[in-house]
Design an enzyme around this catalytic site. Structure first.
Site, PDB file in Angstrom:
ATOM      1  N   LYS A 117       0.811  -1.217   0.000  1.00  0.00           N
ATOM      2  CA  LYS A 117       0.000   0.000   0.000  1.00  0.00           C
ATOM      3  C   LYS A 117       0.847   1.271   0.000  1.00  0.00           C
ATOM      4  CE  LYS A 117      -3.726  -2.150   2.699  1.00  0.00           C
ATOM      5  NZ  LYS A 117      -4.882  -2.393   1.851  1.00  0.00           N
ATOM      6  N   GLU A 201      -2.822   6.956   7.929  1.00  0.00           N
ATOM      7  CA  GLU A 201      -3.645   7.766   7.030  1.00  0.00           C
ATOM      8  C   GLU A 201      -4.625   8.599   7.816  1.00  0.00           C
ATOM      9  OE1 GLU A 201      -4.176   4.943   3.096  1.00  0.00           O
ATOM     10  OE2 GLU A 201      -5.930   5.391   4.317  1.00  0.00           O
ATOM     11  N   HIS A 236     -14.404  -3.458   8.168  1.00  0.00           N
ATOM     12  CA  HIS A 236     -13.689  -3.142   6.921  1.00  0.00           C
ATOM     13  C   HIS A 236     -13.836  -4.220   5.868  1.00  0.00           C
ATOM     14  CE1 HIS A 236     -12.081   0.070   9.273  1.00  0.00           C
ATOM     15  NE2 HIS A 236     -11.379  -0.740  10.051  1.00  0.00           N
ATOM     16  N   ARG A 298      -6.820  -7.995  -9.790  1.00  0.00           N
ATOM     17  CA  ARG A 298      -7.483  -9.268 -10.061  1.00  0.00           C
ATOM     18  C   ARG A 298      -8.960  -8.999 -10.287  1.00  0.00           C
ATOM     19  NH1 ARG A 298     -10.115  -9.056  -5.159  1.00  0.00           N
ATOM     20  NH2 ARG A 298      -8.793  -8.505  -3.428  1.00  0.00           N
TER      21      ARG A 298
HETATM   22  P1  ADP Z   1      -7.729  -4.003   2.957  1.00  0.00           P
HETATM   23  O1  ADP Z   1      -6.750  -4.119   1.836  1.00  0.00           O
HETATM   24  O2  ADP Z   1      -7.240  -4.607   4.237  1.00  0.00           O
HETATM   25  O3  ADP Z   1      -9.110  -4.438   2.582  1.00  0.00           O
HETATM   26  P2  ADP Z   1      -8.314  -1.210   2.407  1.00  0.00           P
HETATM   27  O4  ADP Z   1      -7.228  -0.215   2.306  1.00  0.00           O
HETATM   28  O5  ADP Z   1      -8.918  -1.693   1.127  1.00  0.00           O
HETATM   29  O6  ADP Z   1      -7.810  -2.452   3.278  1.00  0.00           O
HETATM   30  O7  ADP Z   1      -9.456  -0.632   3.326  1.00  0.00           O
HETATM   31  C1  ADP Z   1     -10.549  -1.411   3.752  1.00  0.00           C
HETATM   32  C2  ADP Z   1     -11.656  -0.528   4.259  1.00  0.00           C
HETATM   33  O8  ADP Z   1     -11.230   0.268   5.357  1.00  0.00           O
HETATM   34  C3  ADP Z   1     -12.186   0.470   3.268  1.00  0.00           C
HETATM   35  O9  ADP Z   1     -13.139  -0.095   2.408  1.00  0.00           O
HETATM   36  C4  ADP Z   1     -12.783   1.530   4.163  1.00  0.00           C
HETATM   37  O10 ADP Z   1     -14.027   1.145   4.653  1.00  0.00           O
HETATM   38  C5  ADP Z   1     -11.845   1.553   5.324  1.00  0.00           C
HETATM   39  N1  ADP Z   1     -10.814   2.587   5.124  1.00  0.00           N
HETATM   40  C6  ADP Z   1      -9.627   2.435   4.541  1.00  0.00           C
HETATM   41  N2  ADP Z   1      -8.923   3.589   4.524  1.00  0.00           N
HETATM   42  C7  ADP Z   1      -9.696   4.503   5.140  1.00  0.00           C
HETATM   43  C8  ADP Z   1      -9.521   5.902   5.478  1.00  0.00           C
HETATM   44  N3  ADP Z   1      -8.404   6.546   5.197  1.00  0.00           N
HETATM   45  N4  ADP Z   1     -10.534   6.508   6.116  1.00  0.00           N
HETATM   46  C9  ADP Z   1     -11.680   5.852   6.438  1.00  0.00           C
HETATM   47  N5  ADP Z   1     -11.887   4.562   6.171  1.00  0.00           N
HETATM   48  C10 ADP Z   1     -10.916   3.883   5.536  1.00  0.00           C
END
Ligand code: ADP
Length: 667
Positions: A117, A201, A236, A298
């Site tokens: 990431k 973040e 999440h 993917r």
């Molecule tokens: P993973 O790869 O573990 O699934 P992601 O980066 O895709 O993690 O994030 C998963 C979820 O977490 C997102 O869909 C969102 O709901 C929440 N999320 C991620 N980043 C943020 C952020 N900066 N602020 C608020 N919610 C977030």
């Protein structure tokens, strides 16, 4: 290049879904399977199948050499990785290509660029794609990260840079909580990914998860296939996905689509991919309030909603692109038709904290009509602790969002699953939730409404009485044909006119006495029944369809009995009653002397030692089952008598893990 035979390095619904498209295109298919999947649906559907190893994924679906060997032996030209498993493993891609095969997906280089990431965010920043404000540098010391969190401003989100599936992610609301959150995120990241490095973040306010489906080919063309809204999340993780996003303004759709295409171009992307954005929806959807989170290189679980609104087959596109063809359509030729919603049915107990479940699917029936169901299992199959406990995806399409949601809720209500607990009632409630139905969604919606979404509907008394009657074995049919009330043919009495049965209802045992009153009527007395019992009259019975009357009201339901339970499907809900000899023993630990595994799984960590004093509720063992970590607490205050398991040990359900000294001894 032509592809005439593909090997699918996956299992379950996605393997079946890929086989369907390959068949439509006249491409032969090879399934690979583990010992646990010898009779799985994907094995049955494929033209050929190769056993690649024992049940654990690390010894089968993740075994690169075994998969390549299977491809060689069957003469496959290409490998489709599905999602999960090896789908985003660049080393696998390189090995596939070195073996002279086509990998149906992006290049190893593109996967690597998006694999972490932090590096992906840095790359996207350079490509002028808006990224979530935060720190994604090299330094990992607490003081540095805490300082960065302060600069960014709380709340912040700590994320494992190697993260996925919401693991290693912690929201932190203030400075004081930061150190503890960081160490727990690191611990989880280390355990899950072998990499404990994190990024920090800004936690976006009123977040909505909106992602863009992109597609590239090997000739430099990239298009986007619009957005999916996956804001209905728990921990999440996506629960219900839809396309398009509710209330999406055209200018924002265009801006997000352009940003996603830019992201894909920056890494010369080929094949299907998803660019995930987080959106600040505190003031509605605005074209300048979305930021890149990550790219999934993917096909995604939720791709069917995009297929339903575009009328396309994304797996067909993947196969064409992999064979070297140009993208079938240009951006101007793509458009959105109506609205689609997908719900993921899992074997999990939503009413009990979403505890993952296992079991044999004694009965399985999906709604027909224009509902799409992507399933990888059939009746009789077993949900095992080895793989993802998803049973099926149910997807509805409508002219409007309201129509699609209504259809989905109806379809979930008509879905009949016996043999394991599922989250369908929770999903139906979510479809009908006032905020969700109105499109007022953000990633916190499910948590805010969790109690109403997971309230357990107590079984109506008449349903309990019917289940008791069925379990008593005092009713049987000669044939599965429908019979009217006048012909009492289907009913026969077995043995004595009075019998007692016990049923497990929500973990408590209830006793009933059933008495035959006439050849078509019975009195059911016992726990929860009216005094003097409840009279049930059989009206009609055909196979699983029952019609019965109680108190002058005739009701219809479907009822399925297996060796372990009676499942009744009534008015869109499923009621499951454990049969006497199989009552669950989950609660046996409460207040007792033992901590017992409620399901098969792996012991991640034993937190206590022999002789140690513990307080009721104190964490004793961390277990992982069905990919979820759960902490088992001490059932009462006491002293540890014995620790019966060690870290890394695999256990079946009902096994004692830790025992406490008997209360008399301890005193
Ligand atoms: P993973 O790869 O573990 O699934 P992601 O980066 O895709 O993690 O994030 C998963 C979820 O977490 C997102 O869909 C969102 O709901 C929440 N999320 C991620 N980043 C943020 C952020 N900066 N602020 C608020 N919610 C977030």
């Amino acid at each position: 290049m032509t592809i005439t035979k593909i090997l699918i390095a996956n299992r379950g619904e996605i393997a079946c879904r890929i086989i369907r498209t390959a068949r439509k295109m006249g491409i032969a298919t090879v399934a690979v399977y583990s010992e646990a999947d010898a009779s799985a649906l994907h094995v049955e559907m494929a033209d050929e199948a190769v056993l690649i190893g024992p049940a654990p994924a690390s010894e089968s679906y993740l075994k690169v050499d075994a998969i390549l060997d299977a491809a060689k032996r069957t003469g496959a030209d290409a490998i489709h990785p599905g999602y999960g498993f090896l789908s985003e493993n660049p080393d696998f891609v390189e090995k596939v290509e070195k073996a002279g095969l086509i990998f149906i997906g992006p290049s190893a280089r593109a996967i690597r660029a998006m694999g972490l990431k932090d590096a992906a965010k840095a790359l996207m920043e350079k490509a002028n794609v808006p990224v979530v404000p935060g720190y994604h540098g090299e330094a990992q010391e607490l003081v540095v990260l805490a300082g960065k969190a302060n600069e960014i401003g709380f709340p912040v989100l700590i994320k494992a840079r190697a993260g996925g599936g919401g693991k290693g992610m912690r929201k932190v609301d203030n400075q004081a909580d930061f150190p503890a959150a960081l160490s727990s995120a690191r611990r989880e990241a280390k355990a899950s990914f072998g990499d404990d490095r994190v990024l920090v973040e800004k936690y976006v306010a009123t977040p909505r998860h909106i992602e863009i489906q992109v597609f590239g080919d090997n000739h430099g063309n990239v298009v986007h296939l619009f957005e999916r809204d996956c804001s209905a999340q728990r921990r999440h993780q996506k629960v219900i996905e839809e396309a398009p996003a509710p209330d999406m303004p055209e200018d924002m759709r265009a801006a997000m689509g352009a940003a996603a295409v830019q992201a894909a171009r920056a890494i010369q992307y080929s094949g299907a991919g998803t660019v995930e954005f987080i959106v600040d929806a505190s003031d509605g959807l605005k074209a300048d309030r979305f930021w890149f989170m990550e790219m999934n290189t993917r096909l995604q679980v939720e791709h069917p909603v995009t297929e339903l609104i575009t009328g396309l087959d994304l797996v067909e596109w993947q196969l064409r692109v992999a064979a070297g063809e140009h993208l079938p359509l240009t951006q101007d030729q793509l458009s959105i038709n109506g609205h689609a919603v997908e719900a993921r049915i899992y074997a999990e107990d939503a009413e009990k904290g979403f505890l993952p479940a296992v079991g044999r699917l004694a009965h399985l029936a999906f709604p027909g009509g224009d509902i799409r169901v992507d399933a990888g299992v059939r009746a009789g199959d077993e949900i095992t602790p080895f793989y993802d406990p998803m049973i099926a995806k149910v997807i509805a399409h409508g002219k409007t969002r309201a129509e699609a949601l209504g259809k989905l809720a109806g379809a979930l209500g008509r879905t009949e699953i016996a043999g394991t607990v599922t989250n369908t009632a929770f999903l139906t409630r979510l479809c009908r939730d006032a905020d969700f139905a109105a499109g007022r969604l953000d990633t916190g919606l499910i948590d805010r409404n969790i109690s109403s979404l997971t309230e357990r509907a107590p079984a109506p008394r008449t349903i309990v009485a019917l289940a008791a009657l069925a379990a008593s074995g005092m009713v049987a049919s000669h044939s599965g044909k429908a019979m009217s009330v006048q012909s009492l043919g289907p009913f026969e009495i077995w043995g004595a006119p009075k019998r007692s049965v016990k049923l497990g209802i929500n973990d408590t045992e209830r006793a009933f006495v059933i008495e035959r009153e006439a050849s078509d009527s019975w009195i059911i007395a016992g726990d929860g029944m009216p005094s003097g019992g409840m009279r049930l009259n059989a009206v009609q019975w055909s196979g699983n369809d029952w019609a019965f009357s109680a108190g002058g009201v005739t009701q219809r339901c479907r009822l399925v009995q297996s060796g372990t339970e009676v499942a009744v499907f009534h008015e869109g809900l499923t009621y499951r009653f454990g049969k006497q000899q199989h009552l669950r023993s989950d609660d046996l630990a409460a207040g007792g002397d033992q901590v017992v595994s409620a399901m098969p799984g792996i012991i991640k960590q034993v937190l206590v030692a022999q002789g140690q004093e513990v307080k009721a509720g104190e964490p004793m063992v961390i277990m992982e089952a069905m990919k979820m970590e759960m902490t088992l607490p001490a059932p009462r205050d006491g002293v540890i008598a014995d620790v019966l398991v060690a870290d890394g040990v695999q256990v079946t359900d009902g096994v004692a893990l830790v025992t406490l000294q008997a209360q008399a001894d301890a005193a």
